[in-house]
Design an enzyme around this catalytic site. Sequence first.
Site, PDB file in Angstrom:
ATOM      1  CD  GLN A   1      -2.971  -1.120   0.214  1.00 29.09           C
ATOM      2  OE1 GLN A   1      -3.142  -0.123  -0.491  1.00 29.09           O
ATOM      3  NE2 GLN A   1      -3.687  -2.207   0.065  1.00 29.09           N
TER       4      GLN A   1
ATOM      5  CE  LYS B   1      -2.774  -4.882  -2.537  1.00 32.43           C
ATOM      6  NZ  LYS B   1      -4.219  -5.098  -2.488  1.00 32.43           N
TER       7      LYS B   1
END
Length: 423
Positions: A220, A243
């Site tokens: 993240q 991501k």
Amino acid sequence: MTASTPMKLASHAAPAPPSFGVEAVRADFPILDQKIHGHPLAFLDNAASSQRPRAVIDEIARFDSNDYANIHRGVHELSQRATKAYEDARDKVQRFINARSRKEIILVRGTTEAINLVASSFGRPALHLGDEVVLTTMEHHSNIVPWQMVCRERGAVLRVVEINDRGELDLDHLEKLLGPRTKLLTLVHVSNALGTINPAKEIVAMAHARGIPVLLDGAQAVPHMRIDVQDLDCDFYAFSSHKMFGPTGVGVLYGKEKLLDTMPPYQGGGDMISVVTFEKTFYNALPAKFEAGTPNITGVVGLGAAIDYLEQLDWDGAMAHEYELLRYGTERLAEIPEVTMVGTAAAKASVMSFLIEGIHPHDVGTILDRHGVAVRAGHHCAQPVMQRFAIPATTRASLAFYNNRDDVDALVRAVRDTIEVFK
Ligand code: 7TS
């Protein structure tokens, strides 16, 4: 912003510079331009998987249409083109995270596989009866379960760093847990459930002062800040392509060459060997030693295209814009009396996790979807975080640089409507 200077969530933050044209950037992402249940799509589930720009979609189609073949083994033209594209992508990753050498870039299926690789090839030989692996309360399950498995097998134990009510690591506790039996510290760089940015560089220094290596789960972090693995000085860094605006099924394990060199292979098979006889096999050099079998060739090329895309973007402008949107969304949600934010760390990226009084997050997620607002509801594969806050789940909106104020306004409107529906 660099790895050592995470953005701070403070109301005096500078507004997005006018130079960042979010509407032009949105036009690069064809999926965003559609209606869901009659409403413009507000895609706020980027922490699960971000969307891909046309440049990535097109490059994948171009590669598959023109250059695709298996890599590293063919003498024919297509195999050579495919091998070049695959290895060029490795070089792009190396430059993108500022690794010292391309040998330090292991291409894997994703963060999960990267962490399992470290647990298996570093953890298993290093851990003995009574040894310890230190991790934190805010880990994703993929940075808990592989360590539980290897610790159980080796008779080692997990030690867990506590977090405070804002969702920040207790650094004093962390320091206390680092002891002579600690064989590895492994922690998330940015929490997927809370958005907390951990002070990774300081933590790495703290562990290294005691001779303890550090794995950072950067799944993240990579989409929201510049990562410089040499500046962080971490020993391992794991992240996923899907991501960071690339395809699924591809990820990266960065490891310091001197550590990777001493580690045994993770899997056996083609490409990871130099000579095989039934008596003895000689392993290939780095990075091939850790890349057994035919990899996700097209996926790796797509990851390379995603990095190309990010590198032509006004990254500082994009990050300032995204940060400003996080501040704006957090303030708008805080104005609603029924809403409680979960995760209010001083340093945060992307994530707004929240509860609405008296309404289950799954119901919130479903109603938001009827408004065209895509969020995630659940434990976000971080059940210990939910246990820490004594809640079953949260609703999580997570931003990317292509989100705009309309997306956040749609979220806030939909939250208010949800509250009305349940009144
Ligand atoms: N680590 C973190 C911090 C994550 O957020 C995730 C996925 C993973 C590891 C695993 O990554 P993978 O690519 O190997 O699956 N997080 C999420 C999420 O927050 N919602 O869906 C997946």
